[in-house]
Design an enzyme around this catalytic site. Structure first.
Site, mmCIF file in Angstrom:
data_model
loop_
_atom_site.group_PDB
_atom_site.id
_atom_site.type_symbol
_atom_site.label_atom_id
_atom_site.label_comp_id
_atom_site.label_asym_id
_atom_site.label_seq_id
_atom_site.Cartn_x
_atom_site.Cartn_y
_atom_site.Cartn_z
ATOM 1 C CG HIS A 1 -2.285 -0.606 1.090
ATOM 2 N ND1 HIS A 1 -2.385 -2.157 0.912
ATOM 3 C CD2 HIS A 1 -3.369 -0.320 0.910
ATOM 4 C CE1 HIS A 1 -3.402 -2.741 0.615
ATOM 5 N NE2 HIS A 1 -4.182 -1.450 0.538
ATOM 6 C CE LYS B 1 -5.250 -9.831 12.729
ATOM 7 N NZ LYS B 1 -4.816 -10.996 13.571
#
Length: 190
Positions: free
Chosen positions: A39, A104
């Site tokens: 990212h 998560k």
């Protein structure tokens, strides 16, 4: 208990808007894995005006760092990593067309606002079920940044990949609604 919803990729904004927080889903198709190092690299590439190595339009990104595969298996354990590690980059990446994220943990208010803006669903995969999740992965192919090892951008072909909608496109969050139930609990009432 609600019925499990089957979804497939490509995953469009229209598909995303049909889901609500609390829905259980099984995903079939191609999902693309990328973690914080990838990212960061992609966000920096965009800042330099470069084209990304992957077309993110109508894709689902899975925040994962797989373990090495055993002989004959496409992937080792492949549980989710903590999504908050991507939060600094997520609004920029959602602007590239991502419509679903799997990870998560809770997300920042900035990410939730970007999800609402771009019509994106956030799914949770169960971290303790990494070996079980791996059974839904039929292939794993690195697409970009191979030097990042398990954090490289990769395509996973999945069949019935299990996940739960934890934040929907309207910002409804199981992390908020379910925790509120327990905040009302008073130990002195026992």
């Amino acid at each position: 208990m609600s019925e499990t919803i089957r979804i497939s990729t490509p995953f469009t904004e229209e598909d995303s808007r049909k889901l609500k927080a609390g829905d259980s889903v099984l995903i079939t198709g191609t999902i693309i894995s990328a973690r914080d190092a990838a990212h960061k690299a992609m966000t920096e590439a965009l800042a330099r005006g470069e084209k990304l190595p992957v077309d993110w339009q109508n894709q689902i990104v899975y925040y994962l760092g797989p373990t090495p595969a055993k002989p004959g298996d496409p992937i080792g354990s492949c549980g989710p990593t903590t999504s908050g590690r991507m939060d600094a980059y997520t609004p920029t990446m959602l602007a590239q067309g991502i419509k679903g994220m799997v990870g998560k943990g809770s997300r920042s208010p900035e990410v939730i606002e970007a999800m609402k803006k771009y019509g994106v669903t956030y799914f949770a995969a169960v971290g303790g079920a990494a070996a079980l999740i791996a059974k839904s992965v039929k292939s794993y192919n690195v697409l970009a940044y191979p030097e990042l090892g398990p954090e490289a951008v990769a395509a996973l072909e999945v069949v019935d990949f299990p996940a739960i909608v934890v934040i929907d496109v309207n910002g409804n969050s199981l992390y908020d609604s379910e925790q509120k139930k327990y905040r009302k609990f008073d130990i002195n009432q026992i």
